[in-house]
Design a protein around this motif. Sequence first.
Motif, mmCIF file in Angstrom:
data_model
loop_
_atom_site.group_PDB
_atom_site.id
_atom_site.type_symbol
_atom_site.label_atom_id
_atom_site.label_comp_id
_atom_site.label_asym_id
_atom_site.label_seq_id
_atom_site.Cartn_x
_atom_site.Cartn_y
_atom_site.Cartn_z
ATOM 1 N N THR A 199 8.472 39.242 60.489
ATOM 2 C CA THR A 199 8.784 37.820 60.330
ATOM 3 C C THR A 199 10.274 37.585 60.533
ATOM 4 O OG1 THR A 199 9.241 37.957 57.945
ATOM 5 C CG2 THR A 199 6.943 37.634 58.607
ATOM 6 N N LYS A 206 6.592 27.059 45.451
ATOM 7 C CA LYS A 206 6.619 25.692 45.967
ATOM 8 C C LYS A 206 7.193 24.732 44.934
ATOM 9 C CE LYS A 206 3.711 22.299 48.328
ATOM 10 N NZ LYS A 206 2.343 22.003 48.830
ATOM 11 N N GLN A 219 10.023 25.040 51.581
ATOM 12 C CA GLN A 219 10.810 26.088 52.228
ATOM 13 C C GLN A 219 10.711 27.399 51.450
ATOM 14 O OE1 GLN A 219 14.952 25.137 52.791
ATOM 15 N NE2 GLN A 219 15.421 27.105 53.758
ATOM 16 N N ALA A 273 7.420 29.039 52.114
ATOM 17 C CA ALA A 273 7.424 29.758 53.395
ATOM 18 C C ALA A 273 8.195 31.074 53.283
ATOM 19 C CB ALA A 273 8.031 28.884 54.482
ATOM 20 N N GLN A 295 6.050 33.786 51.668
ATOM 21 C CA GLN A 295 5.062 34.277 52.623
ATOM 22 C C GLN A 295 5.707 35.206 53.663
ATOM 23 O OE1 GLN A 295 2.982 30.590 53.956
ATOM 24 N NE2 GLN A 295 1.193 31.598 53.084
ATOM 25 N N GLU A 296 6.882 34.831 54.122
ATOM 26 C CA GLU A 296 7.583 35.651 55.115
ATOM 27 C C GLU A 296 7.933 37.025 54.544
ATOM 28 O OE1 GLU A 296 9.903 34.607 58.209
ATOM 29 O OE2 GLU A 296 8.111 33.454 58.743
ATOM 30 N N SER A 308 5.678 32.183 58.583
ATOM 31 C CA SER A 308 5.601 30.799 58.122
ATOM 32 C C SER A 308 6.761 29.958 58.624
ATOM 33 C CB SER A 308 5.567 30.745 56.588
ATOM 34 O OG SER A 308 4.429 31.415 56.086
ATOM 35 N N VAL A 309 7.804 30.605 59.124
ATOM 36 C CA VAL A 309 8.949 29.875 59.684
ATOM 37 C C VAL A 309 8.753 29.823 61.184
ATOM 38 C CG1 VAL A 309 11.447 29.812 59.972
ATOM 39 C CG2 VAL A 309 10.455 30.662 57.823
#
Length: 418
Positions: A143, A211, A217, A220, A223-224, A230-231
């Motif tokens: 990522t 979140k 942001q 994301a 997740q990254e 996610s970005v």
Amino acid sequence: MILHADGNSFYASCEQIYRPDLRNKPVAVLSNNDGIIIALNKEAKACGIKRGDPYFKVRDICDWKGITIFSSNYTLYADISRRITSIYMEYAPDIEEYSIDESFLFFDKCNWSIKDYEEIGHDLKRRIAKEVGIPICVGAAPTKTLAKLYNKKAKEHGGVFVYNPREVDSLLESVDCSTIWGIGPARAQKLLLHGIKNALMLKHMPLCDAKRLLTIQGFATVQELNGIRSVEKVTREKKEVITSSRQFSVKVESIEILECALVQYTEIAVERLRAQNCECQAVQVTISTCNYYSDDINSQYSNGVIVQLLRLTSYTPDIVNAARMALPHIFRKGYGYKVIMVTLLDIMPAQYQGWLWIDPKEDIKKRKLMDAVDLITTAYGRGSITLAKSWTHDGWQMKREFLSPNVTTDIEMIPIVN
């Protein structure tokens, strides 16, 4: 896998390419009007100065420590960036130019090993150092967030660091949250208050909490860190308003000199307009003394005017003429002006305007002329071809006492070897 390639101390490194006498010597680059330090190499950092220092405050330190100072030379930096990108394009099927000195290289359909990516990274380093003269670091990961992190750690691994799924958690455990792309010191402090002390704990943070605390942001980012992309790739959005402005190095009292600056800044704005394949139908001109904190109220003056164009256009002479016609309506004698600003308004995608009474041949001729101008300025730098009016007077240009020559875009400045 995504490779993140980043030029080391990019502006300073660009200045050192054609100055071999400055290799391994401290170098710093100043902002517009030689105001503050915006870039410096590791040797300059070791001298005790830092990015953001006003130059007038550290001038004595720079002289004492033997730090070589340069005014910002964006023509040089942009050309060096273009050369580096052309090499990246030989390796990756898809590239995102994130900034002038860093890019993401996407290898989505390549099922290669860690060793393969290490070889690619080292080959990139060697080629760019040899063919361009810039040192880079390369980080590789699934990522963009992880690739940025691995790039930061690359200097500890010979300039290239590749993601290994068996070792990533131990790396994240040793990394402060503020180091992670998109977090920063303020968010890291917020996370610390909730017991999140390092990047590994951030990785295992529940997505609902991420979140809630860090907005979408942060969601994301978590997740990254877990290897889930996610970005998204950044696409440059077309601007609805384009502004070109600089503060003069000295106060300007003459309308003739102001007009020269107006012409040059309008040219820059329209160049940006064509770069996003758009046209505008209005131009705003603003002038200001910029001394709002002066005790003398009579020395303060600021005014602006909007001129509507007859049609949507990106033809520089037409927009420049409209801006020049506007200036006398707001100019007042007796003031020392520090800023002139040009703003393009009512921007729309370029389109055929056959519903207007326009000579098609004349319109095509104008478009071809602008295409030729853009090709020349891309190859030889901004200002290599320009309207004559912008050169009739000087005395308003930015302060650039330490400007290096444009050795890559001006044939008259190519170094001569005896």
